[in-house]
Design an enzyme around this catalytic site. Structure first.
Site: not given
Ligand code: URA
Length: 227
Positions: A99-101, A183
């Site tokens: 998962l992105d930060k 996104k």
């Protein structure tokens, strides 16, 4: 496997602590104290610590509610990683996928390489469901756009499953997991994702697990992930 590793893997203590316990005779193999940390355990050995039997669990599986600010990695020089949130002493645990930060939510952590491979393979079609908040009102045709193949430049999506909540919030389920995919898909609607949370991963559901907490998977969850 060495006796000290066996006990440390099962969270009896750190490697040094268990060596000390072994030296003091608190560890028995088949009822007899064994004082050598490098004793090689064999299939069928019954190991106990302070006369409590210690069974070896080869695999551990946890469902973490990842907070923003943590990297989905096992180590990093600058940022905290999700592994810092897991108290298990197992050294071989890792996050399954990324998962992105700044993304929150469901992250599977385990030490089962085969399952990791199976779940991340493009052929596996594991659906991941995300809760999405965007900066601008979502267009009326958002569902139409996101559910059809969408050209993201470096690849074409299969199309997801879109459920509108209100004009700034929606759920999107996708079976792929390309870099920043959710996104980038919402950018195609001229919106910017300002909050992203993964709420489902195949059969696993985040539900009301508090942010930053984790729990072991149930036997049923492990078998449905494997099938
Ligand atoms: N899609 C994204 O853009 N980011 C994530 O963290 C997960 C899916």
């Amino acid at each position: 496997m060495r006796l000290d590793k066996y006990l440390a893997d099962m969270s009896i203590g750190t490697r040094n602590e268990v060596k000390e316990y072994i030296r003091k005779g608190r560890v028995k193999v088949n009822g007899l104290p064994i004082k050598k940390a490098d004793y090689k355990t064999k299939e069928g050995d019954v190991i106990s610590f302070d006369d409590q039997q210690v069974n070896y669990l080869q695999y551990e599986y946890y469902l973490l509610n990842k907070p923003a600010g943590y990297l989905s990695a096992t180590e990093d020089r600058y940022d905290p990683t999700v592994m810092e949130l897991i108290k298990s002493k197992r050294k071989d645990l890792f996050p399954v996928g990324r998962l992105d930060k700044d993304t929150e939510g469901l992250l599977l952590i385990c030490n089962d390489g085969e399952l990791n491979h199976q779940l991340l393979s493009p052929k596996s079609h594991v659906y991941k469901k995300y809760y999405v908040e965007v900066d601008k009102p979502l267009p009326e045709n958002a569902k139409e756009i996101l559910e059809k193949p969408l050209d993201l430049g470096d690849f074409i999506t299969q199309g997801g499953i879109y459920e509108a909540i209100d004009d700034h919030h929606a759920y999107l389920s996708i079976a792929e997991g390309k870099f920043h995919q959710v996104k980038r898909m919402f950018e195609k609607l001229d919106t910017k994702v300002i909050y992203l949370q993964r709420i489902e991963f195949g059969p696993l559901k985040l539900e009301d697990l508090p942010l930053g907490s984790y729990r072991p998977l149930t036997k049923e969850e492990i078998s449905s992930l494997k099938s």
